[in-house]
Design a protein around this motif. Sequence first.
Motif, mmCIF file in Angstrom:
data_model
loop_
_atom_site.group_PDB
_atom_site.id
_atom_site.type_symbol
_atom_site.label_atom_id
_atom_site.label_comp_id
_atom_site.label_asym_id
_atom_site.label_seq_id
_atom_site.Cartn_x
_atom_site.Cartn_y
_atom_site.Cartn_z
ATOM 1 N N ASN A 1 41.642 54.681 36.085
ATOM 2 C CA ASN A 1 42.095 53.586 35.215
ATOM 3 C C ASN A 1 41.932 52.210 35.841
ATOM 4 O OD1 ASN A 1 42.926 54.655 32.729
ATOM 5 N ND2 ASN A 1 44.632 55.665 33.803
ATOM 6 N N LEU A 2 40.869 52.032 36.562
ATOM 7 C CA LEU A 2 40.633 50.748 37.224
ATOM 8 C C LEU A 2 39.520 49.988 36.507
ATOM 9 C CD1 LEU A 2 40.672 51.963 40.936
ATOM 10 C CD2 LEU A 2 42.500 50.724 39.763
ATOM 11 N N THR A 3 39.725 48.696 36.359
ATOM 12 C CA THR A 3 38.646 47.873 35.808
ATOM 13 C C THR A 3 38.335 46.752 36.790
ATOM 14 O OG1 THR A 3 40.397 46.849 34.517
ATOM 15 C CG2 THR A 3 38.826 48.209 33.300
ATOM 16 N N ILE A 4 37.050 46.489 36.936
ATOM 17 C CA ILE A 4 36.605 45.443 37.847
ATOM 18 C C ILE A 4 36.023 44.309 37.007
ATOM 19 C CG2 ILE A 4 35.140 44.935 39.845
ATOM 20 C CD1 ILE A 4 36.745 47.288 40.586
ATOM 21 N N PRO A 5 36.544 43.097 37.159
ATOM 22 C CA PRO A 5 35.967 41.985 36.411
ATOM 23 C C PRO A 5 34.541 41.681 36.875
ATOM 24 C CG PRO A 5 37.807 41.231 37.809
ATOM 25 C CD PRO A 5 37.663 42.696 38.018
ATOM 26 N N ASN A 6 33.656 41.390 35.953
ATOM 27 C CA ASN A 6 32.247 41.042 36.237
ATOM 28 C C ASN A 6 31.495 42.069 37.059
ATOM 29 O OD1 ASN A 6 32.953 38.517 35.104
ATOM 30 N ND2 ASN A 6 33.656 37.866 37.132
ATOM 31 N N LEU A 7 31.725 43.335 36.753
ATOM 32 C CA LEU A 7 31.007 44.378 37.476
ATOM 33 C C LEU A 7 29.556 44.283 37.104
ATOM 34 C CD1 LEU A 7 31.463 46.770 39.475
ATOM 35 C CD2 LEU A 7 31.686 48.236 37.490
ATOM 36 N N PRO B 1 20.791 43.097 49.473
ATOM 37 C CA PRO B 1 20.307 43.531 50.790
ATOM 38 C C PRO B 1 20.493 42.462 51.871
ATOM 39 C CG PRO B 1 18.716 44.105 49.099
ATOM 40 C CD PRO B 1 19.754 43.246 48.436
ATOM 41 N N ASP B 2 20.680 41.199 51.459
ATOM 42 C CA ASP B 2 20.947 40.174 52.480
ATOM 43 C C ASP B 2 22.372 39.620 52.398
ATOM 44 O OD1 ASP B 2 20.606 38.822 50.137
ATOM 45 O OD2 ASP B 2 19.227 37.312 50.933
ATOM 46 N N GLY B 3 23.255 40.408 51.780
ATOM 47 C CA GLY B 3 24.676 40.125 51.923
ATOM 48 C C GLY B 3 25.346 39.267 50.877
ATOM 49 N N LYS B 4 24.645 38.962 49.787
ATOM 50 C CA LYS B 4 25.275 38.120 48.759
ATOM 51 C C LYS B 4 25.959 38.982 47.702
ATOM 52 C CE LYS B 4 22.398 34.202 49.608
ATOM 53 N NZ LYS B 4 21.317 34.853 50.420
ATOM 54 N N PRO B 5 27.084 38.481 47.158
ATOM 55 C CA PRO B 5 27.736 39.238 46.086
ATOM 56 C C PRO B 5 26.877 39.209 44.822
ATOM 57 C CG PRO B 5 29.087 37.346 46.805
ATOM 58 C CD PRO B 5 27.755 37.206 47.448
ATOM 59 N N ILE B 6 26.576 40.368 44.259
ATOM 60 C CA ILE B 6 25.791 40.456 43.031
ATOM 61 C C ILE B 6 26.411 41.504 42.108
ATOM 62 C CG2 ILE B 6 23.550 39.689 43.949
ATOM 63 C CD1 ILE B 6 22.748 42.607 44.277
ATOM 64 N N THR B 7 25.971 41.532 40.846
ATOM 65 C CA THR B 7 26.496 42.553 39.936
ATOM 66 C C THR B 7 25.734 43.860 40.178
ATOM 67 O OG1 THR B 7 24.896 42.121 38.181
ATOM 68 C CG2 THR B 7 26.921 40.790 38.163
#
Length: 158
Positions: free
Chosen positions: A152-158, A109-115
């Motif tokens: 067929n997409l994979t996201i690392p560290n989702l 909610p304050d803009g940081k990248p999280i899983t």
Amino acid sequence: MKNNPKFIGLSDSRLFHMRGVAYKSYNLAREVFNMEEDVARSLFLMGLTHDFAYAFVENQTDHEHEGGRILKLSGFNWAEAVFDHGDPDVDDWTDELLILNLADMTTSPDGKPITIDQRLEDIENRYGTDSIQATKARKLTKRIKEELAKRNLTIPNL
Ligand SMILES: [Fe+2]
Ligand SMILES: [Fe+2]
């Protein structure tokens, strides 16, 4: 809502959240969806604006539709993704909608990248595990994963 003269405004943290979603949307567009640079920059703008209508709605759950409405009026071709974001039950997910929901669910909610799991946990802590918000967020997460798998997409560290 349309004629509501009340102006509510945006908090600083909301603004940071929107910037974080802009960065994520751009990166997903480039690195995961292999979109052209110009398209990715346009989706940066989608992320940057996606929650702007919180400034104008008294009921928070109206922000997506009001935002989508105004962005469509303004001619943005991804306005529908803003209109539909956060709704796990939308029938057909465009790539833009998937990018926006994924970026939104992996930005705090304050803009940081999280899983995604951290984001879910935060929603559960804020509103309660059995709240409407948490139930919707879990459903949204499930749908995001299904939509990724479909492509067929994979996201690392989702
Ligand atoms: Fe939103
Ligand atoms: Fe958001």
